[in-house]
Design a protein around this motif. Structure first.
Motif, PDB file in Angstrom:
ATOM      1  N   ALA A 150      26.841  11.170  -9.026  1.00 35.06           N
ATOM      2  CA  ALA A 150      26.332  11.690 -10.300  1.00 35.06           C
ATOM      3  C   ALA A 150      26.700  10.782 -11.479  1.00 35.06           C
ATOM      4  O   ALA A 150      27.112  11.256 -12.544  1.00 35.06           O
ATOM      5  CB  ALA A 150      26.853  13.107 -10.546  1.00 35.06           C
ATOM      6  N   GLY A 151      26.554   9.488 -11.294  1.00 39.34           N
ATOM      7  CA  GLY A 151      26.777   8.545 -12.397  1.00 39.34           C
ATOM      8  C   GLY A 151      28.240   8.247 -12.697  1.00 39.34           C
ATOM      9  O   GLY A 151      28.543   7.543 -13.654  1.00 39.34           O
ATOM     10  N   LYS A 215      23.506   3.640 -22.285  1.00 40.00           N
ATOM     11  CA  LYS A 215      24.336   4.534 -21.459  1.00 40.00           C
ATOM     12  C   LYS A 215      25.499   5.182 -22.205  1.00 40.00           C
ATOM     13  O   LYS A 215      25.897   6.295 -21.894  1.00 40.00           O
ATOM     14  CB  LYS A 215      24.933   3.749 -20.285  1.00 40.00           C
ATOM     15  N   THR A 226      27.160   7.990 -20.143  1.00 41.41           N
ATOM     16  CA  THR A 226      26.409   9.245 -19.989  1.00 41.41           C
ATOM     17  C   THR A 226      25.287   8.984 -18.991  1.00 41.41           C
ATOM     18  O   THR A 226      25.134   7.861 -18.507  1.00 41.41           O
ATOM     19  CB  THR A 226      25.743   9.629 -21.317  1.00 41.41           C
ATOM     20  N   GLY A 227      24.456   9.987 -18.771  1.00 40.66           N
ATOM     21  CA  GLY A 227      23.257   9.775 -17.953  1.00 40.66           C
ATOM     22  C   GLY A 227      22.217   8.952 -18.687  1.00 40.66           C
ATOM     23  O   GLY A 227      21.201   8.563 -18.110  1.00 40.66           O
TER      24      GLY A 227
END
Ligand code: AMP
Length: 429
Positions: A150-151, A215, A226-227
């Motif tokens: 998830a990043g 990002k 962040t996403g």
């Protein structure tokens, strides 16, 4: 054409928005969708990553075309399950999706085919061996968890102490889950990043317009990752010579390598590049479109996306059908207070109707849901204010004007999306 879109973020809203403009499209479902998509498609509360639930939905609605947004259904084998039944779908197979699902798989692929990328120091399951390898590393060092995290799976360590802390967090404490069972250590590259995305049916391919993502959470690329807080697209991001170089040294060797390894790739392939002093190098592959890059890309599409994606599903991509609007586009993400850390949800969003009437702006929803007549926040990234224009300056100013009209408790956004690009243009490239 009955169409099913899998996913529920800003990327999927952008796809639904564009697909809906096609005269070929009769009906769109989105699983699970969100509060904005619900105004343009029928949302079905199905978990996108649950292959059997999506199969059950498709059996019921029998779509003529299915498009997969996020990586999880791809890595879980959704397209294989569709193809086994001869149902048209856009997205790579489970095996091809390993280019994103396993950073070690993708690194070994790049090394095997001699495609420019950061030098790898090794792969590790044991904390002790990973620590030992640090003594021969140069700093900064990139440490990557192998699987989907998830990043949160990449860390750039400035020294051995920081590196050890991240390695222990991943391999020993398992704080990233099973995606962190193995790690790889590689050279950290310096330079500007660029997202280069192609669409391929396994034989032909077509590059999409270039985009740049932002990002970090704060202006000037400060704060945690962040996403994605926004993205912009302009052809100036990729001068002709660089474009030719990327195609010759990166894109075509990648497609040839996949073919040589017997891994047919169909769908969107996102190539994350670092433009280093010694030429473009691959940082990462994603087996799908980026978010928020898709919002900026869709805003520049001047073709029938439904027609082109059906061609891809049928193995008949005609690259000349992908036509693009000149000028530029931008997507500014409005995020919940506290994001990317803890944030509250359920905040009422105001100003959407007024902004919806502004020409040249489209509000794409990411983390929203409907509660009766109102739309409330339900995620960290809430809305993507997307605009296009004859120049990057024009697109940026339209988008930011719209941002000032939207309100929800705790809302924050970057004020410098596209600023680097506008500076480049002002300086003559
Ligand atoms: P990924 O999780 O692979 O998408 O990587 C996330 C981000 O980490 C990239 O967009 C880059 O900003 C950064 N990154 C990944 N690998 C490297 C590297 N070798 N050198 C410098 N930055 C990197």
């Amino acid at each position: 054409m009955k169409t099913l879109v899998i996913g529920g973020g800003g990327r999927e809203h952008a796809l639904v928005w564009k697909l809906k403009q096609s005269p070929l499209v009769e009906k769109i479902w989105c699983a699970p969708g969100n509060g904005g998509i619900a105004a343009e498609a029928e949302c079905v509360a199905v978990d996108a990553g649950d292959v059997s639930a999506v199969i059950a939905l498709a059996k019921k609605i029998q779509p003529d075309l299915t498009i997969v947004g996020p990586e999880l259904p791809l890595v879980n084998g959704l397209t294989d399950a569709f193809r086994k039944r001869n149902w048209p779908i856009v997205g790579p197979s489970k095996q091809a999706a390993q280019l994103e699902g396993s950073k070690i798989f993708s690194k070994e692929f790049l090394e095997r085919h001699k495609i420019p990328t950061a030098k790898m120091y090794g792969t590790f399951e044991s904390v002790r061996k990973a620590y030992a390898a640090l003594s021969s590393a140069s700093w900064p060092l990139a440490i990557k968890a192998d699987g989907l995290c998830a990043g949160k799976g990449v860390f750039l360590a400035g020294n051995a102490e920081e590196a050890k802390e991240f390695i222990a967090h991943v391999l020993e404490k398992k704080e990233l889950g099973p995606g962190g069972n193995r790690i790889l250590l590689e050279e950290a590259l310096g330079g500007e990043e660029l997202s280069f995305i192609i669409l391929t049916d396994g034989k032909s391919y077509a590059p999409l317009v270039p985009t740049r993502d932002h990002k970090r959470v704060f202006d000037g690329n400060e704060g945690p990752n962040t996403g994605g807080m926004g993205a912009y697209s302009t052809d100036d991001l990729l001068p002709d010579e660089l474009r030719k170089g990327v195609i010759a040294s990166i894109v075509e060797p990648t497609l040839r390598g996949l073919a040589a390894d017997g891994i047919p790739y169909q769908g969107f392939l996102y190539i994350g590049l670092m433009l280093t002093k010694s030429g473009p190098k691959i940082l990462e592959f994603n087996c799908r479109l980026g978010d928020p890059e898709t919002q900026a890309i869709v805003a520049r599409m001047d073709f029938d996306l439904a027609e082109v994606l059906k061609d891809v599903a049928d193995g008949k991509l005609d690259a000349s059908k992908l036509r693009w609007k000149a000028g530029a586009s931008v997507c500014v993400v409005l995020a919940s207070g506290g994001y990317p850390g803890e944030f509250a949800s359920g905040k009422r969003i105001g100003g959407l109707t007024a902004v919806g009437q502004n020409s040249g702006v489209k509000i794409l929803h990411a983390g929203t849901k409907r509660e009766g007549d109102t739309v409330v926040t339900s995620g960290g990234r809430v809305l993507g204010v997307t605009a296009s224009g004859s120049s990057l300056n024009a697109a940026v100013s339209t988008a930011y004007k719209a941002c000032t009209k939207i309100r929800f408790d705790g809302m924050h956004y970057r004020k410098d999306i596209g600023a680097h690009g506008t500076r480049l243009t002002a300086a003559g490239g």
